[in-house]
Every structure is written in C-alpha cells, then in structure tokens.
Design a protein around this motif. Structure first.
Motif, PDB file in Angstrom:
ATOM      1  N   LYS A   7       0.683  -0.756   0.218  1.00 46.92           N
ATOM      2  CA  LYS A   7       0.315  -0.065  -0.090  1.00 46.92           C
ATOM      3  C   LYS A   7       0.915   0.885  -0.070  1.00 46.92           C
ATOM      4  O   LYS A   7       0.494   2.403  -0.483  1.00 46.92           O
ATOM      5  CB  LYS A   7      -0.925   0.261   1.602  1.00 46.92           C
ATOM      6  CG  LYS A   7      -1.532   1.317   1.180  1.00 46.92           C
ATOM      7  CD  LYS A   7      -2.450   0.978   2.479  1.00 46.92           C
ATOM      8  CE  LYS A   7      -4.099   1.711   2.179  1.00 46.92           C
ATOM      9  NZ  LYS A   7      -4.814   2.261   3.425  1.00 46.92           N
TER      10      LYS A   7
ATOM     11  N   THR B 185       4.020   1.726  -1.433  1.00 48.83           N
ATOM     12  CA  THR B 185       4.254   2.391  -2.664  1.00 48.83           C
ATOM     13  C   THR B 185       3.233   2.433  -3.549  1.00 48.83           C
ATOM     14  O   THR B 185       3.581   2.586  -4.909  1.00 48.83           O
ATOM     15  CB  THR B 185       4.432   0.728  -3.395  1.00 48.83           C
ATOM     16  OG1 THR B 185       4.063  -0.362  -3.675  1.00 48.83           O
ATOM     17  CG2 THR B 185       5.619  -0.049  -2.465  1.00 48.83           C
ATOM     18  N   GLY B 186       1.940   1.910  -3.347  1.00 44.62           N
ATOM     19  CA  GLY B 186       0.346   2.675  -4.361  1.00 44.62           C
ATOM     20  C   GLY B 186       0.297   1.686  -4.819  1.00 44.62           C
ATOM     21  O   GLY B 186      -0.647   2.277  -6.260  1.00 44.62           O
TER      22      GLY B 186
ATOM     23  N   ASN C 198      -3.055  -0.591  -5.329  1.00 43.83           N
ATOM     24  CA  ASN C 198      -4.153  -0.860  -4.728  1.00 43.83           C
ATOM     25  C   ASN C 198      -4.618  -1.897  -5.152  1.00 43.83           C
ATOM     26  O   ASN C 198      -3.942  -3.200  -5.932  1.00 43.83           O
ATOM     27  CB  ASN C 198      -4.920   0.582  -5.763  1.00 43.83           C
ATOM     28  CG  ASN C 198      -4.710   0.333  -7.164  1.00 43.83           C
ATOM     29  OD1 ASN C 198      -5.178  -0.171  -7.914  1.00 43.83           O
ATOM     30  ND2 ASN C 198      -4.350   1.460  -7.456  1.00 43.83           N
TER      31      ASN C 198
ATOM     32  N   CYS D 153       8.454   4.090   0.425  1.00 40.09           N
ATOM     33  CA  CYS D 153       8.105   5.464   0.994  1.00 40.09           C
ATOM     34  C   CYS D 153       8.258   5.482  -0.948  1.00 40.09           C
ATOM     35  O   CYS D 153       9.165   5.937  -1.156  1.00 40.09           O
ATOM     36  CB  CYS D 153       7.330   5.715   1.319  1.00 40.09           C
ATOM     37  SG  CYS D 153       8.321   7.017   1.240  1.00 40.09           S
ATOM     38  N   PRO D 154       7.250   6.258  -1.893  1.00 35.80           N
ATOM     39  CA  PRO D 154       7.245   7.483  -3.043  1.00 35.80           C
ATOM     40  C   PRO D 154       8.731   8.173  -2.749  1.00 35.80           C
ATOM     41  O   PRO D 154       9.191   8.309  -3.952  1.00 35.80           O
ATOM     42  CB  PRO D 154       6.060   7.336  -3.646  1.00 35.80           C
ATOM     43  CG  PRO D 154       5.443   6.328  -3.288  1.00 35.80           C
ATOM     44  CD  PRO D 154       5.844   6.266  -1.853  1.00 35.80           C
TER      45      PRO D 154
END
Length: 438
Positions: free
Chosen positions: A129, A131-132, A134, A257-258
């Motif tokens: 989650k 990292t994006g 979905n 994370c991003p």
C-alpha cells in the motif's frame, strides 16, 4: 504470572493512521516488550536457558531502557537450536514452518502460528500500500515458494490488500514475459537482479509497448541507486526497496515510500536498534552500524535482540510522506560481506558508491581478488553504455575514484552492457580466489 498468546497479540493487528499519540504508543510498545520477554522465557526452551545463563529476570524488563540488558541472539545460536528448540508456541498452535537456506550451515527452522501468518500478511500489505499498489493492480510474484519465505509472503500481502496475484515463482523467463504481456502485469515483485534481467529482455525483444507495468518491488539482496536508475529507465516505472529476513518473518518488515527517503519499518511489531558490530554497544541515531531486531508480537518463535549482520543507520529526519513509522537507511552491506585487501576493509557497497559518482558507468560489476607471490590483486569489471573508444578513460577515472574514496588500488576493466552474467535470483558479485591459490 504466565503470559498467554492473547495478551501477546493484544491490539496489534490494527493499522496505524498518519497521526498517532506517540506517548501512548511508546507505552504500548513497552508493554509488548515486557510481555514478549516473559512469554519467551516461559515458553521457549532456547530463551529459558539463555536468559537464565545471562542472569536476566524477565519480569524486570519493563521499558525500552531495559532492552540493552538483554543478551544478543545470533544466527549461530539459532542454528544450534535446530530444529525447533527456539519454538515458543505449542505444536497445536503452529500452522506453518519456513526455513533459511542453510547454505553456510544448518538451516534455521521458523515456526509460525496463525497469528504470525496474519501479522506478516498485514505488514506485507502495508508495504504494498505504501508503494501505491491498489486493488486494481495485477501483481506478478517471481520469488521462490516452498520453505523460502518470499513467494508465499508476497502473495499473502497482495491478497490481504485485495489485488490480483500472478504467482509465477522464479525462473522460466519466457513464461514470465508472456504473463507480463498477456495478463497486463502492473506490479513486478522479485530480486533486483531478476528485475534488471527482465527489463533488458523486454527491451531487446521490443515488447515494451505491450506492457502495463508501473511499479517494481525488489528485495532479497542489497542493490544500489545505479541499478535502481537503470531498471526505472528501461521499464519507465517507480521501484521500491523492500527489506526482511527469514528469521524475523520474511520480506515485508520495512520498505521505502515514494519519496525514497529511507525504509519505513513497522515499529508496532518490531524494535530496531543499531549497534557497533565490534563492541556491541548502541551507536547514536544517524550513525551506521549493525541492525538488531526484537520481535514484539511474534508467537511461534519470538526473537530478542537478533543480530542481523546488516549495516544501516536510524534516520532521524521526518519523511516528507508524513508516515508515523520510523525509518532506517537502505542496507549498505552485511558484516560478513567484508573483504580485507592490502590491510583495508572494504564492502561491495563502497564499490557501488564509486560507480554512482563515476559518470558513464552502469550498475553491473564483478570483483575478483587473486593472490600471486604473496601479494593481493583486486580486479573490477564494470559495464558501460558508452562507446568502446571511451572505455580507457572510464577505466582510469573509475580506478582513480576507487583510490580516492576507498584508499586501495584496483585494476579496472570496462565492458559492454550485458557482458556480465545475469541472474534470476541473487547476483554473485565477489569472487575471492585467494584460498585456492595458496
């Protein structure tokens, strides 16, 4: 008073929001620490003996300040506890075992209760989650299944998140590319070495336009920024470094994370310390040392102050993403990766740093150490996308930077992209031939 599993797992499967009451949170962590030390002492034959020999009264471990009083746990000790002397939960509660590779000795067998499996799946879902990833993503899982933790751990996290798993497992590059293209894989999971191999193969075959890939999650080996940049350039994706080790849960205990500011770790389940690997003393936050991990909620085989051999540092600056989870730096090296040459201790990570500051060089390299007439010789092969007419200048520049930054002399050889062997698992980068030449 006996510590039961219900107390050990109290309140730990709830994801934290971006804001949390830090004072209350730290109080709860200390309660978990106290419970897990008592639980390990009462239920694990390994820790009952270890803590007794160290003169530790478990009930006196109450706060984080008491943590350094506990003895370290080492990989060698867990090997000696083979197969299940470190197990704390009764057999009736154990639902699965995993194992370390055992390539350098007896493997370490790790038992998991259902709660451990659920906790691990949640931590992995948190990683994805962050990292994006979905629920609309299609996630191709290329690490191995079976006794190794990676494949099944990633799959559990993907399913917990609600995305689609494509469990290809390792190898069979032809099938991997077919699945990526035909099923519209949007997230690729694997080692960075295999990520690079797949990226280069897609580029060679001219199938990039058929892919829907947008995220790469890579772990199981240390990899540098130059490799990250190359994978991202070829695939046109964002990549993330995921961290873990079999003895703790497996992959999924930390990830960047991003913002790529560091690796966030799940401090509601784990305590991270950094120590001086030579003295065992804690180092100040921000100073590099060996990572030591204590599990707060693990039931099957809790670990107290486990020495990972991984070198990193605690990052004190807040991450721009706003997450409350603290960070460590990306793993720099392992203490057992150290090479001594000409009286100088070096790590492969130092070579990668020099690669990053030497324009014109790519990510892939190979170190060979030989001995002739009692003198060590270091040769480094490194790939470059530049034309061969520029290789001599690159070799001289690289050798000069090695001498300046690391303090050793090396013979440097620049070769073309793809000249070094690619791997579907982890890339072997160091070949120390000195013992065979004695």
């Amino acid at each position: 008073m006996a510590v039961n599993k219900a107390e050990l797992s109290k309140g730990t499967l709830v994801s934290l929001e971006n804001q949390r009451d830090e004072r209350r949170f730290q109080r709860e962590r200390e309660e978990k620490l106290s419970r897990v030390v008592e639980y390990a002492a009462e239920n694990s034959p390994f820790y009952r003996k270890k803590l007794a020999e160290a003169g530790i009264n478990p009930v006196k471990i109450k706060t984080l300040l008491d943590l350094p009083d506990l003895p370290f746990t080492t990989k060698e000790e867990l090997r000696q506890a083979y197969p299940l002397k470190a197990q704390a939960a009764p057999d009736v509660e154990v639902v699965r075992v995993h194992s370390s590779s055992g390539t350098t000795g007896k493997p370490i067998i790790i038992p998991y209760t259902q709660y451990d499996v659920d906790t691990w799946a949640e931590m992995m879902a948190r990683c994805l989650k962050m990292t994006g990833v979905n629920r609309l993503d299609r996630v191709q899982v290329t690490p191995g299944y079976g006794l190794w933790t990676a494949g099944i751990g990633f799959q559990a996290g993907v399913e917990r998140l609600g995305a689609i798993t494509i469990p290809t497992g390792p190898g069979n590059t032809e099938k991997q590319l077919e699945m990526m293209s035909d099923l519209g894989t949007s997230v690729l999971i694997g080692t960075s070495s295999y990520g690079l191999l797949l990226a280069e193969e897609c580029s060679k075959r001219g199938i990039m336009d058929h892919l829907r890939l947008r995220i790469g999650v890579f772990g199981s080996e240390r990899w540098g920024e130059r490799m990250r940049a190359r994978i991202e350039e070829i695939f046109a994706i964002d990549t993330f470094d995921i961290y873990g080790l079999t003895e703790i849960y497996g992959p999924g205990i930390a990830i960047d994370c991003p913002y790529h500011h560091g690796l966030h770790y799940w401090d509601d389940h784990l305590i991270f310390e950094v120590i001086d690997p030579a003295t065992g003393k804690p180092v100040p936050d921000g100073i590099q040392g060996e990572l030591v991990i204590t599990t707060l909620t693990k039931q099957g085989m809790p670990l107290l102050r486990y020495r990972t051999r991984d070198l990193t540092r605690i990052i004190t600056e807040p991450c721009p993403c706003g997450s409350p989870y603290p960070q460590i730096d990306r793993i720099f090296a392992r203490t057992d990766d150290m090479i001594k040459i000409h009286g100088v201790n070096i790590y492969p990570g130092q070579i990668e740093h020099v690669l990053e500051i030497t324009p014109g060089l790519s990510s892939e390299y190979e170190i060979t150490i030989t001995r002739k007439e009692g003198r060590d010789s270091l040769t480094i092969k490194v790939e470059s996308q530049q034309s061969s007419g520029e290789w001599t200048d690159l070799e001289q520049s690289f050798a000069r930077n090695i001498k300046t930054k690391i303090g050793i002399s090396a013979s440097c050889e620049v070769i073309g992209i793809g000249a070094l062997k690619r791997s579907e698992k982890k890339t072997k980068r160091v070949y120390d031939l000195r013992e065979s030449q004695l």
